[in-house]
Scaffold this active site. Structure first.
Site, PDB file in Angstrom:
ATOM      1  N   GLU A  71      32.139  14.137 -17.131  1.00  0.00           N
ATOM      2  CA  GLU A  71      31.251  15.506 -17.271  1.00  0.00           C
ATOM      3  C   GLU A  71      30.590  15.865 -16.246  1.00  0.00           C
ATOM      4  O   GLU A  71      30.222  17.313 -15.939  1.00  0.00           O
ATOM      5  CB  GLU A  71      30.116  14.927 -18.592  1.00  0.00           C
ATOM      6  CG  GLU A  71      30.835  14.756 -19.956  1.00  0.00           C
ATOM      7  CD  GLU A  71      31.881  15.575 -20.451  1.00  0.00           C
ATOM      8  OE1 GLU A  71      31.700  16.651 -20.089  1.00  0.00           O
ATOM      9  OE2 GLU A  71      32.753  14.851 -20.904  1.00  0.00           O
ATOM     10  N   HIS A  74      32.743  18.520 -14.621  1.00  0.00           N
ATOM     11  CA  HIS A  74      32.581  19.963 -15.210  1.00  0.00           C
ATOM     12  C   HIS A  74      31.370  20.586 -14.485  1.00  0.00           C
ATOM     13  O   HIS A  74      31.320  21.552 -14.156  1.00  0.00           O
ATOM     14  CB  HIS A  74      32.222  19.704 -16.634  1.00  0.00           C
ATOM     15  CG  HIS A  74      33.715  19.484 -17.395  1.00  0.00           C
ATOM     16  ND1 HIS A  74      34.693  20.211 -17.420  1.00  0.00           N
ATOM     17  CD2 HIS A  74      34.001  18.306 -18.111  1.00  0.00           C
ATOM     18  CE1 HIS A  74      35.783  19.716 -18.224  1.00  0.00           C
ATOM     19  NE2 HIS A  74      35.321  18.498 -18.771  1.00  0.00           N
TER      20      HIS A  74
END
Length: 155
Positions: A71, A74
């Protein structure tokens, strides 16, 4: 691993960000108990990382840290204005550089067991299903042979 409180979770994410990306994590991170099929997600509009708390409790620490690193890939690519989606070259490259997983392992609690077993008359391929199959309507996917009901297991 036990569930961390919000401050501890933020510190863990920030430490991983500084360790693997050499950049601080400056936005929000929280648990989302409604996530079922994924370990976490990044919401670009809010610059928010949401994590599935079941991965923190059911899986080992390395799996949870891998989800956070994924994550963070991202997050940092989005902040820098680069391609942050799964199909983007920048994203795949950063995953490799940081040793982040592309996908997370399925949860043990979500693993579903079968109740019905069918076999093909021609090639003897076995099919395990949670629901009943109409053997007059469906055929073997491998050789198009006729399916035969073998057993029903009690759940």
């Amino acid at each position: 691993m036990t569930l961390l409180v919000e401050k501890e979770l933020y510190h863990l994410v920030n430490n991983l960000s500084e360790t693997y990306f050499n950049k601080p994590f400056q936005h929000d991170v929280r648990y989302n108990h409604r996530l079922r099929t994924t370990g976490g997600r990044y919401i670009p509009a809010k610059r928010l990382i949401e994590l599935n708390p079941k991965y923190a409790t059911e899986m080992d620490e390395n799996e949870f840290i891998g989800i956070i690193k994924h994550e963070l890939c991202h997050y940092h690519l989005h902040i820098e204005g680069k391609g942050y989606k799964h199909r983007d070259k920048d994203f795949r490259k950063l995953l490799k550089e940081t040793g982040s997983p592309r996908h997370c392992s399925p949860l043990p609690s979500e693993k579903k067991d079968y109740r019905y077993r069918y076999t093909c008359k021609k090639c003897n391929r076995a099919y395990n299903r949670r629901r009943r199959v109409d053997v007059k309507k469906y055929r073997c996917g491998k050789c198009h042979g006729e399916l035969v009901f073998k057993e029903k297991r009690e759940a």
